[in-house]
Design a protein around this motif. Structure first.
Motif, short mmCIF file in Angstrom:
data_model
loop_
_atom_site.label_atom_id
_atom_site.label_comp_id
_atom_site.label_asym_id
_atom_site.label_seq_id
_atom_site.Cartn_x
_atom_site.Cartn_y
_atom_site.Cartn_z
N SER A 16 0.87 -1.19 0.00
CA SER A 16 0.00 0.00 0.00
C SER A 16 0.90 1.23 0.00
CB SER A 16 -0.90 0.02 1.24
OG SER A 16 -1.65 -1.17 1.36
N ILE A 18 1.12 5.77 -0.75
CA ILE A 18 0.41 7.04 -0.84
C ILE A 18 1.20 8.00 -1.71
CG2 ILE A 18 -0.50 9.01 0.45
CD1 ILE A 18 -0.56 7.12 2.91
N VAL A 94 -8.27 10.49 -3.70
CA VAL A 94 -8.96 11.13 -2.57
C VAL A 94 -9.15 12.60 -2.93
CG1 VAL A 94 -8.86 11.70 -0.12
CG2 VAL A 94 -7.90 9.52 -0.94
N LEU A 104 -4.20 6.72 -3.16
CA LEU A 104 -3.81 5.48 -2.50
C LEU A 104 -3.69 4.39 -3.54
CD1 LEU A 104 -3.41 3.73 0.14
CD2 LEU A 104 -5.89 3.34 0.05
N PRO A 273 -4.53 10.15 3.57
CA PRO A 273 -4.39 8.76 4.00
C PRO A 273 -3.11 8.55 4.80
CG PRO A 273 -4.79 8.92 1.62
CD PRO A 273 -4.48 10.30 2.11
N LEU A 292 -7.88 5.56 5.53
CA LEU A 292 -8.27 6.33 4.34
C LEU A 292 -9.40 7.30 4.69
CD1 LEU A 292 -8.04 6.58 1.18
CD2 LEU A 292 -9.88 4.89 1.08
#
Length: 308
Positions: A16, A18, A94, A104, A273, A292
């Motif tokens: 994951s 950002i 986002v 994300l 996030p 998130l």
């Protein structure tokens, strides 16, 4: 978390990360790369213009984007991804009104047993239709999903659409509210998380993360509502699912948090996030966390967190 590397790598999502706007490009602002050091290094030296690469495409097209194959695609880190065994990714933008706050990106591997689903649903002619999704080994469930649509209020995607809030759904294989229960049960899917993804222009998008027991997306899910408290904005834990027994909150893990207090409070404070790995701030018993924000207009209305 006391578990072996083999156990860690059986989660459905491997990485994951950002990406946030800096000038006219997206730059890395954190990530959980596990043991994928070379891919982490390649990512740390990368940035994306609007429309460039997977994060840039989600920015330019103002929608969640699923990429199920890197070879021959617009994905910029294909060689590093191939060496790491990564095969697919989903980028989730986002937005606060018209302003992009972050993207994300969730990256996955593929094998014969890794089962789960990351789906993007969009509204067309008054129904939610599957725009794209990644399902790992759940081929039959993928086929069923491609031939399923949801009116407002029906099933997990339709419920999120109607309420305009994140939702958790339990016992997917036996729950009468989950329209695809039979095929979900056959695929071993157990838990569903649905998120509204607001974008400029008002097009309806719903992201669903469906977790299987053998290769879970996460071992704990939390839904936080943002409210006005005595000291200003606060996040209140509204719902959650945890693989471990016991309450989701106690003296060590309070049900309420304020801005900058812990990872959820950091999301509340920054509006961005958060990805945490191996820090004391994560709930005890877990190694990684993704949180998130979900905006309504220009304010954070909900925060969704998942832990592995």
């Amino acid at each position: 978390m006391d578990m072996s590397l083999a156990e860690r790598t059986r989660t459905f999502i491997e990485i994951s990360e950002i990406w946030v706007p800096e000038g006219d490009r997206l730059v890395q602002a954190g990530g959980n790369y596990g043991g994928y050091g070379d891919f982490a290094d390649a990512s740390g030296h990368e940035s994306f213009a609007k429309g460039e690469g997977l994060p840039g495409k989600a920015w330019a097209e103002a929608r969640p984007v699923v990429l199920k194959e890197f070879d021959g695609s617009y994905f910029k880190r294909t060689e590093a991804a191939k060496e790491a065994g990564l095969t697919s990714a989903v980028a989730v933008p986002v937005f606060a009104n018209e302003t992009l706050k972050a993207v994300l990106v969730l990256l996955c591997s593929d094998d014969d047993v890794r089962t789960g689903a990351i789906e993007v649903w969009s509204e067309k002619d008054g129904l939610l239709m599957l725009e794209d999704g990644y399902y790992g080994a759940a081929r039959h469930f993928e086929w069923v999903s491609q031939h399923t649509h949801f009116p407002r209020g029906q099933g997990l995607p339709g419920g999120v659409w109607a309420a305009n809030t994140p939702m958790l759904m339990r016992d997917l294989g036996s729950g009468y509210k989950f329209i695809r229960a039979d095929s979900a049960g056959r695929a071993g899917l157990t838990t569903g998380l649905g998120l509204p993804i607001p974008v400029p222009g008002g097009q309806t998008y719903v992201l669903t993360l469906l977790s299987a027991r053998g290769t879970p997306i996460a071992r704990r899910f939390e839904l936080w509502d943002v409210r006005n408290g005595a000291g200003g904005k606060e996040a209140v834990l509204a719902d959650g699912i945890c693989a471990k027994e016991g309450p989701l909150w106690d003296e060590d893990n309070p049900r309420r948090t304020s801005a900058w207090q812990g990872p959820v409070g950091k999301v509340l404070g920054t509006g961005l996030p958060v990805v945490e790995q191996g820090t004391p701030a994560i709930a005890p018993g877990y190694d990684t966390m993704v949180a998130l924000p979900i905006y309504q207009g220009d304010a954070v209305a909900h925060i969704v967190a998942w832990y592995c």
